[in-house]
Design a protein around this motif. Sequence first.
Motif, mmCIF file in Angstrom:
data_model
loop_
_atom_site.group_PDB
_atom_site.id
_atom_site.type_symbol
_atom_site.label_atom_id
_atom_site.label_comp_id
_atom_site.label_asym_id
_atom_site.label_seq_id
_atom_site.Cartn_x
_atom_site.Cartn_y
_atom_site.Cartn_z
ATOM 1 N N LYS A 331 17.838 4.878 -2.131
ATOM 2 C CA LYS A 331 16.570 4.148 -2.229
ATOM 3 C C LYS A 331 16.828 2.654 -2.048
ATOM 4 C CE LYS A 331 13.398 4.053 -5.224
ATOM 5 N NZ LYS A 331 12.560 4.064 -6.452
ATOM 6 N N PHE A 332 15.837 1.956 -1.482
ATOM 7 C CA PHE A 332 15.913 0.501 -1.490
ATOM 8 C C PHE A 332 15.509 0.033 -2.882
ATOM 9 C CE2 PHE A 332 15.586 1.299 3.013
ATOM 10 C CZ PHE A 332 16.489 0.367 3.537
ATOM 11 N N GLU A 333 16.408 -0.754 -3.496
ATOM 12 C CA GLU A 333 16.139 -1.235 -4.862
ATOM 13 C C GLU A 333 15.529 -2.642 -4.802
ATOM 14 O OE1 GLU A 333 16.489 0.471 -7.510
ATOM 15 O OE2 GLU A 333 17.821 2.111 -6.918
ATOM 16 N N GLN A 344 8.562 -6.291 -11.716
ATOM 17 C CA GLN A 344 7.447 -5.397 -11.434
ATOM 18 C C GLN A 344 6.234 -6.227 -11.016
ATOM 19 O OE1 GLN A 344 8.458 -4.255 -15.104
ATOM 20 N NE2 GLN A 344 6.538 -4.667 -16.171
ATOM 21 N N ALA A 458 1.493 4.830 -1.338
ATOM 22 C CA ALA A 458 2.544 4.307 -2.220
ATOM 23 C C ALA A 458 2.078 2.999 -2.865
ATOM 24 C CB ALA A 458 3.828 4.094 -1.423
ATOM 25 N N LYS A 459 1.500 2.125 -2.027
ATOM 26 C CA LYS A 459 1.008 0.849 -2.547
ATOM 27 C C LYS A 459 -0.131 1.097 -3.538
ATOM 28 C CE LYS A 459 2.425 -1.919 1.401
ATOM 29 N NZ LYS A 459 2.020 -2.687 2.599
ATOM 30 N N LEU A 462 1.103 2.397 -6.826
ATOM 31 C CA LEU A 462 1.769 1.370 -7.619
ATOM 32 C C LEU A 462 0.736 0.421 -8.238
ATOM 33 C CD1 LEU A 462 4.370 0.101 -8.633
ATOM 34 C CD2 LEU A 462 4.572 -1.126 -6.455
ATOM 35 N N ARG A 465 -1.017 2.148 -11.103
ATOM 36 C CA ARG A 465 -0.182 2.151 -12.319
ATOM 37 C C ARG A 465 -0.180 0.763 -12.955
ATOM 38 N NH1 ARG A 465 3.294 4.904 -8.949
ATOM 39 N NH2 ARG A 465 4.772 3.202 -8.901
ATOM 40 N N GLU A 474 6.942 -0.894 -16.805
ATOM 41 C CA GLU A 474 8.389 -0.685 -16.770
ATOM 42 C C GLU A 474 8.703 0.798 -16.669
ATOM 43 O OE1 GLU A 474 10.744 -2.874 -16.565
ATOM 44 O OE2 GLU A 474 12.383 -1.443 -16.697
ATOM 45 N N THR A 480 8.854 6.271 -10.803
ATOM 46 C CA THR A 480 8.836 6.230 -9.341
ATOM 47 C C THR A 480 10.221 6.547 -8.776
ATOM 48 O OG1 THR A 480 7.217 4.501 -9.576
ATOM 49 C CG2 THR A 480 8.109 4.855 -7.360
ATOM 50 N N GLN A 481 11.207 6.017 -9.456
ATOM 51 C CA GLN A 481 12.584 6.305 -9.032
ATOM 52 C C GLN A 481 12.884 7.797 -9.089
ATOM 53 O OE1 GLN A 481 14.767 3.746 -11.659
ATOM 54 N NE2 GLN A 481 15.314 2.384 -9.983
ATOM 55 N N ARG A 483 11.034 10.159 -8.361
ATOM 56 C CA ARG A 483 10.484 10.883 -7.215
ATOM 57 C C ARG A 483 11.548 11.209 -6.166
ATOM 58 N NH1 ARG A 483 5.756 8.286 -4.105
ATOM 59 N NH2 ARG A 483 6.192 9.851 -2.547
ATOM 60 N N GLN B 20 22.432 -1.320 4.652
ATOM 61 C CA GLN B 20 21.677 -0.111 4.330
ATOM 62 C C GLN B 20 20.825 0.341 5.534
ATOM 63 O OE1 GLN B 20 19.965 -0.695 0.457
ATOM 64 N NE2 GLN B 20 19.298 1.445 0.270
ATOM 65 N N LEU B 244 7.391 -5.976 -3.905
ATOM 66 C CA LEU B 244 7.437 -4.728 -4.693
ATOM 67 C C LEU B 244 6.565 -3.643 -4.070
ATOM 68 C CD1 LEU B 244 7.393 -6.292 -8.270
ATOM 69 C CD2 LEU B 244 9.099 -4.645 -7.431
ATOM 70 N N LEU B 245 5.389 -4.029 -3.593
ATOM 71 C CA LEU B 245 4.499 -3.049 -2.951
ATOM 72 C C LEU B 245 5.128 -2.507 -1.663
ATOM 73 C CD1 LEU B 245 1.032 -4.775 -3.506
ATOM 74 C CD2 LEU B 245 1.723 -2.528 -4.402
ATOM 75 N N LEU B 247 8.287 -2.510 -0.933
ATOM 76 C CA LEU B 247 9.451 -1.712 -1.332
ATOM 77 C C LEU B 247 9.020 -0.276 -1.633
ATOM 78 C CD1 LEU B 247 12.511 -2.060 -1.987
ATOM 79 C CD2 LEU B 247 11.839 -2.343 -4.373
ATOM 80 N N GLU B 248 7.930 -0.158 -2.391
ATOM 81 C CA GLU B 248 7.393 1.164 -2.744
ATOM 82 C C GLU B 248 6.998 1.943 -1.475
ATOM 83 O OE1 GLU B 248 7.552 1.811 -5.854
ATOM 84 O OE2 GLU B 248 6.346 3.610 -6.181
ATOM 85 N N ASN B 251 10.198 2.931 0.560
ATOM 86 C CA ASN B 251 10.889 4.106 0.001
ATOM 87 C C ASN B 251 10.096 5.391 0.242
ATOM 88 O OD1 ASN B 251 13.327 3.064 -0.917
ATOM 89 N ND2 ASN B 251 12.389 2.256 -2.795
ATOM 90 N N ALA B 252 8.753 5.275 0.111
ATOM 91 C CA ALA B 252 7.924 6.459 0.350
ATOM 92 C C ALA B 252 8.036 6.902 1.810
ATOM 93 C CB ALA B 252 6.472 6.151 0.000
#
Lengths: 495, 495
Positions: A331-333, A344, A458-459, A462, A465, A474, A480-481, A483, B20, B244-245, B247-248, B251-252
């Motif tokens: 995964k991209f972190e 977050q 995905a957006k 997020l 949430r 948090e 999400t990770q 998944r 990556q 962050l969005l 990134l989500e 990954n998706a």
Amino acid sequence: MSTPSRFKKDKEIIAEYESQVKEIRAQLVEQQKCLEQQTEMRVQLLQDLQDFFRKKAEIETDYSRNLEKLAERFMAKTRSTKDHQQYKKDQNLLSPVNCWYLLLNQVRRESKDHATLSDIYLNNVIMRFMQISEDSTRMFKKSKEIAFQLHEDLMKVLNELYTVMKTYHMYHAESISAESKLKEAEKQEEKQIGRSGDPVFHIRLEERHQRRSSVKKIEKMKEKRQAKYSENKLKSIKARNEYLLTLEATNASVFKYYIHDLSDLIDCCDLGYHASLNRALRTYLSAEYNLETSRHEGLDIIENAVDNLEPRSDKQRFMEMYPAAFCPPMKFEFQSHMGDEVCQVSAQQPVQAELMLRYQQLQSRLATLKIENEEVKKTTEATLQTIQDMVTIEDYDVSECFQHSRSTESVKSTVSETYLSKPSIAKRRANQQETEQFYFMKLREYLEGSNLITKLQAKHDLLQRTLGEGHRAEYMTTRTQDRSSPSLWKAVFGS
Amino acid sequence: MSTPSRFKKDKEIIAEYESQVKEIRAQLVEQQKCLEQQTEMRVQLLQDLQDFFRKKAEIETDYSRNLEKLAERFMAKTRSTKDHQQYKKDQNLLSPVNCWYLLLNQVRRESKDHATLSDIYLNNVIMRFMQISEDSTRMFKKSKEIAFQLHEDLMKVLNELYTVMKTYHMYHAESISAESKLKEAEKQEEKQIGRSGDPVFHIRLEERHQRRSSVKKIEKMKEKRQAKYSENKLKSIKARNEYLLTLEATNASVFKYYIHDLSDLIDCCDLGYHASLNRALRTYLSAEYNLETSRHEGLDIIENAVDNLEPRSDKQRFMEMYPAAFCPPMKFEFQSHMGDEVCQVSAQQPVQAELMLRYQQLQSRLATLKIENEEVKKTTEATLQTIQDMVTIEDYDVSECFQHSRSTESVKSTVSETYLSKPSIAKRRANQQETEQFYFMKLREYLEGSNLITKLQAKHDLLQRTLGEGHRAEYMTTRTQDRSSPSLWKAVFGS
């Protein structure tokens, strides 16, 4: 019986007898010829059968060798390949490759079986025919010996009949002759008695004396002739009796020969012939039926492999073969910048309103996109089903090519009709490719749509949430990770 | 998450990201290679299958031609024979000849079926493999086009991630810089405020005026820096949120590609492959199974003919073929001599006593002979039964020669064991011939005895009739004739 108007002469009777005997002799000779001819035909048939199976054994050997070469050629080719090494290792082959190996195995099996067939022809069936041929010849000789004896016996009986008939003729002739001589003597006596009945006074004494001695002489002669006649008459009766008895015996013997002995003679020739031929042909049949059973077993193995031609498991194997290519990446972190402690989405003022607006926009856009893409998906799936129906059409039955009830000529012509010379095939293929074209167009459309949906979703999720459960943000990131946690990926890809 | 002890430098983060992405790119290329390789292997397999069936078609054609020649050779030979003409005429053949013709028919049937097999290989099975090969290549191309699009999409997403990450870095850096500038201004202000807190009386007016303008200046700068910081801070928050969005979303998208799209790509390559291969192989199986069924039908016909190998009916046919040789001759009739009116045995005196004595002698001799011959007959029949048991022994099962479960090497060697190389066979044959020898000796003895009995019995019966029923002698003679009347002979021989 015999015509009373005219007596047959002795010569006539003898000639008739002889012609009758001659006819029987000719028949006996003819019978032997027939049996000999039958044996010759049997020997010839058995020779033909041997030649036939010798030649067929050659053909089977050729066929077997060619099949062996064929199998060997492709076996050698595949033996060096990666697939084969894998096959040797874990027997876990791609299903089409498995079919291919079983096809080669089947050819080897057929090769072996036809070699066995050839061997059985040469070392078993042919030997049997050879022995039956020997046996037939031997049996014929034995039967001939017995026939010879039976014919001799029959001739003896016929000769005896001839002899007693001649004896009867002779004694009867003598009896007739003695009877006529006796009758003559009786006539003379009557004449003498008649004369002595004349008036006595007319006769002189000397004459009277002379007459008396003459009567005595005639009487004596009559007595002698009477005795002779009686003797001959008895002999004639005995000879006739003997003739009649012998005639009865002869007819019984002839009858016995034609009705019973002849049949026995043929049985002697036949002894074991049908039974041995039966066994020889059953050996052939046993070989052929066993070849068939073996062939059938092999085909069933292939059929089973064809039943197991399966894209799903092959896909699984294919991806397992290249784990480096198909294993999902890390995964991209989130990379926090220069000690940024927030990792977050921030939904505090002043961005909260903007995020909320964005969230609502995403939600409505996603709803529209999903409806649209669902339509595309349905079309794609329906088109795929059409293709599936096209490629699974059951057009492989060729049984009509093997109809032997039809005339010989029509068998060949039907073959080409069954699959490819039908104009519909080209049309079918064109239609299939057109459908494919449409399918891929729709599939691209669907994938494009679903990719967009994935990103926006995905957006959206997020944001949802973040906005809905800001205080648990948090925790949500952690979820999400999950998944794409290794355990899930493992489940999808296998290990 | 990131180590709090040390911050990653921007360059480090970018390098990590790039490595990556590079890895993913490499995987995408590798995936395409794998699919291409799979397609190449399929095309190669299909080429092998075509070559295989082309070569096997040749072998089948050869085999078919050889079988046809074999059948033709013997058909031509038999076509001219008497048997065959009779076959054409009334289909009423001797049972072994019938088997022979059916054997030749079977070879012709096999010849035709293998020709059909070859034809189906060439004109149907091979064409199918050719088309599947075309289809596989086409599907791979389609799949490649789709893959290209999916990869582009994925790269776009990754680029976007890069962009938003860089933006975050930039705004965060600016935010940090603005913050530090603000802090510096605040520090200066504090210093100024600290100075102005000094006892006022010590400060000159000009100085006081100078300080007031400096405080104002610092305050103005602080305000400006505060504004700048707030602006940068907001930009940074927004950039981080965007990061962050994205990134989500990234990954998706990556997850979707690896878990779903890759599978779809493989499915595109597979489209119709297994199903079409299934149909091609089923065509082969259908041909083989039908060949087998046809072969089996032919063998069943032969087996039926072998079941009907029958000496009795063949004997009947054999005798009917040669009526002149096997028809019993006319009875020998009593030929009366020179008008002899007596045509039966005379049993009057003086022959009566003699005939009676003879009758009694015949009677006692016959009784003895019959007992003796009955013994011989029993021995003969028992010996015949022994021979029948020998020639009907069920020694024709060769199924063990076709056991494929055994190792390859042992298959051949078992063949010769089954029938002829057994030493018992020679012994068996010697034993059989010895038994035959004995049988024929006994048969001759029996026939000799029965011939004598027949003759004596005929005389005995005639004497019995004559002596017992002298007054009905004429009638008895008539009855004796009946024994061999045409109607009886007809019944025995057929017409």
